[in-house]
Enzyme design. Structure first.
Site, PDB file in Angstrom:
ATOM      1  N   SER A   1       0.957  -1.249  -0.005  1.00  0.00           N
ATOM      2  CA  SER A   1      -0.038   0.085  -0.110  1.00  0.00           C
ATOM      3  C   SER A   1       0.967   1.112   0.056  1.00  0.00           C
ATOM      4  CB  SER A   1      -0.740  -0.055   1.312  1.00  0.00           C
ATOM      5  OG  SER A   1      -0.025   0.366   2.176  1.00  0.00           O
ATOM      6  N   LYS A   2       0.149   2.514  -0.210  1.00  0.00           N
ATOM      7  CA  LYS A   2       0.826   3.622  -0.216  1.00  0.00           C
ATOM      8  C   LYS A   2       1.536   3.679   1.253  1.00  0.00           C
ATOM      9  CE  LYS A   2      -0.023   8.439  -0.574  1.00  0.00           C
ATOM     10  NZ  LYS A   2       1.108   8.934   0.358  1.00  0.00           N
ATOM     11  N   ARG A   3       0.944   3.281   1.979  1.00  0.00           N
ATOM     12  CA  ARG A   3       1.544   3.418   3.516  1.00  0.00           C
ATOM     13  C   ARG A   3       2.739   2.777   3.597  1.00  0.00           C
ATOM     14  NH1 ARG A   3      -2.440   1.274   6.909  1.00  0.00           N
ATOM     15  NH2 ARG A   3      -3.823   1.744   5.328  1.00  0.00           N
TER      16      ARG A   3
ATOM     17  N   GLY B   1       4.780   2.356   1.472  1.00  0.00           N
ATOM     18  CA  GLY B   1       5.855   3.113   0.695  1.00  0.00           C
ATOM     19  C   GLY B   1       6.567   4.504   1.528  1.00  0.00           C
ATOM     20  N   ASP B   2       5.466   5.055   2.278  1.00  0.00           N
ATOM     21  CA  ASP B   2       5.806   6.109   3.050  1.00  0.00           C
ATOM     22  C   ASP B   2       6.674   5.604   4.307  1.00  0.00           C
ATOM     23  OD1 ASP B   2       4.184   7.752   1.546  1.00  0.00           O
ATOM     24  OD2 ASP B   2       2.374   7.667   2.853  1.00  0.00           O
TER      25      ASP B   2
END
Ligand code: GLU
Length: 510
Positions: A266-268, A270-271
């Site tokens: 998920s994008k999370r 990546g962050d």
């Protein structure tokens, strides 16, 4: 039987930027189409107006362009089977929903949101974990199966809000053969009466998707695993609409998993772990929140594609580097696995490094120029190309060539303290001065001559490499390590090297 022309579609919903999982779906569709001499379509699935995000479609088109996936037909390029944006196809769908109602495969439902909630609450209270509008519950609801025909007619004529739902049969097995997963069989008792047509006059994804795949003559539906639960419904729609012989083959791709753990990437993640999950930069038009992309971080689209291709597919050989043409040649859905594929950021960097190294210094030079310019540095093209050639082995991104080799473009402003502390001894100035004078006397200042001179000097003086090289390097580059000093010195040229040594001798103090 005549072979069906391969026609595949990438059908994103413009609800935000394209996640790299979406790019992989597009890539597999593209590779499959090109491998079989077929067509790659781009269809924008924007039936859910409430989730529409402005700029998302442009983002998708731009990302596909960057990844060099040419679209044969679609929203961005037009074609014979358009429009390719579902919102522009609105008048097409209603007749198919009506056809399904007329043949008894679908029905009108007039339930209000309150009535639906009430039903769900009632079912939950009775112990049903996830209540559904289905073959059991529909009999207690307000629809054309329970209301008298005249009342249905009256409600329709009065334009009462209603939807059209599929009438899921009881206890039937829906079977289809997925190219990746093999036979899939689902009993209809586990499926609900999905809405096909909404009260706002728009079809839902399910109806629009099937109708469009049929009208666009799609031969293979290649999409993410999250759509597998919807496939039985889609199969039934093909059968109910009388299109059994036009049904596409399905291939549901495995998930892309987070690097640590088992969940979907998920994008999370990546962050949290410091990598982009989007192909290109994205700014959320509502919140202004910015997300970084691979393109702007300096990745090559070839490296990005190559990495994505391997997330779920493998060629069955040890070859890892594939150009787009080679991917097209090698790709097959038979070699796509069922298990989720773990994303590996280090591997992504490795791919970029490989693609950087494959290029000549002359190819890399124009890529380095913008970085030089923003650092207010410059040099002749030929010189930049030679620097790139020498430094490319040490770089993952073009920008690294400047980061690691700034000294090629300006004299060092400071000297690595650790090296000075460890390697700059009392006798060093004397040794470096002698070396400087030998270099000054060299006729030809090429890497080999410099190397021979250096070696001769060590032998003559009975000095070890460590007593001279680090001091020589730090004087010329300011650094404690780097590429071959002979090459560096040759590139900088005699005059510059001597100037730098002289300055170092004056500046470096223990
Ligand atoms: N619009 C769907 C999506 O956003 C497409 C699914 C499909 O390919 O059928 O992923």
């Amino acid at each position: 039987m005549k072979e069906r022309r391969v026609r595949v579609r990438f059908a994103p919903s413009p609800t935000g930027p394209l996640h790299m999982g979406g790019v992989r779906t597009a890539l597999y569709n593209y590779l499959f189409a090109k491998k079989h001499g077929g067509d790659f379509l781009l269809r924008i699935e924007d039936t859910d107006q409430s989730r529409y995000v402005s700029g998302a479609e442009e983002y998708i088109v731009d990302a596909l362009n960057w990844c060099q996936m040419g679209v044969d037909e679609g929203a961005s390029v037009g074609g014979e089977n358009g429009p390719y944006r579902q919102s522009e196809r609105k008048p097409i769908y209603k007749q198919y929903a009506d056809q399904l109602v007329a043949s008894g495969k679908a029905y009108y439902a007039f339930d209000t949101p309150e009535e639906l909630t009430e039903m769900r609450d009632r079912m939950k209270a009775a112990g049903v974990a996830s209540p559904q509008y289905n073959a059991v519950t529909r009999s207690g609801m307000k629809n054309s199966l329970t209301l008298p025909a005249e009342e249905v007619q009256r409600r329709l004529e009065a334009n009462e809000k209603h939807v059209i739902r599929i009438k899921m049969p009881r206890n039937e097995d829906v079977k289809f053969e997925d190219i990746i997963r093999g036979w899939v069989s689902v009993n209809t008792n586990n499926l609900d009466d999905k809405v096909l047509f909404k009260s706002d006059g728009m079809p839902t994804y399910h109806l629009a998707n099937v109708v469009d795949d049929y009208l666009m003559n799609i031969s293979h539906v290649i999409r993410g695993e999250e759509w597998l639960p919807s496939a039985p419904l889609h199969v039934l729609l093909y059968l109910y609409l009388g299109w059994a012989d036009q049904m596409p083959q399905f291939a549901h791709l495995p998930l892309i998993l987070k690097p640590d753990g088992n969940g979907k990437l998920s994008k999370r993640d990546g962050d949290r772990l410091g990598f982009p999950v989007f192909p290109t930069n994205w700014t959320n038009p509502e919140t202004g929140e910015k997300s970084s992309g691979y393109r702007e971080r300096g990745y090559y689209p070839e490296a990005f594609n190559n990495m994505l291709a391997f997330l779920g597919w493998n060629p069955g050989t040890t070859q890892e580097l594939f150009s787009m043409d080679e991917l097209i040649e090698a790709f097959s859905l038979d070699r796509v696995g069922r298990a989720g594929a773990k994303f590996d950021f280090d591997k992504t960097n490795w791919f970029n490094q490989q693609y950087l190294r494959m290029q000549s210094g002359a190819q890399l030079a124009p890529q380095l120029k913008p970085f030089l310019k923003s650092a207010q540095l410059d040099a002749a093209d030929n010189y930049i190309a030679q620097v790139c050639e020498l430094m490319k082995e040490r770089a993952t991104f073009v920008e690294d060539i400047l980061k690691e080799g700034r000294y090629f473009f300006e004299a060092p402003l400071s000297y690595d303290e650790k090296t000075i502390k460890k390697k700059w001894k009392d006798q060093t100035p004397e040794i470096i001065t002698e070396l400087r004078n030998l270099l000054d006397n060299l006729g030809s200042f090429d890497a080999d001559s410099i190397g021979a001179c250096f070696k001769g000097f060590l032998e003559e003086k009975g000095l070890g490499f460590g007593a001279v090289m680090p001091a020589f390097r730090v004087s010329v580059t300011g650094l404690g390590a780097g590429a071959s000093m002979n090459e560096i010195a040759a590139l900088l040229g005699k005059e510059e090297v001597l100037k730098r040594i002289d300055r170092a001798l004056k500046t470096i103090k223990k």
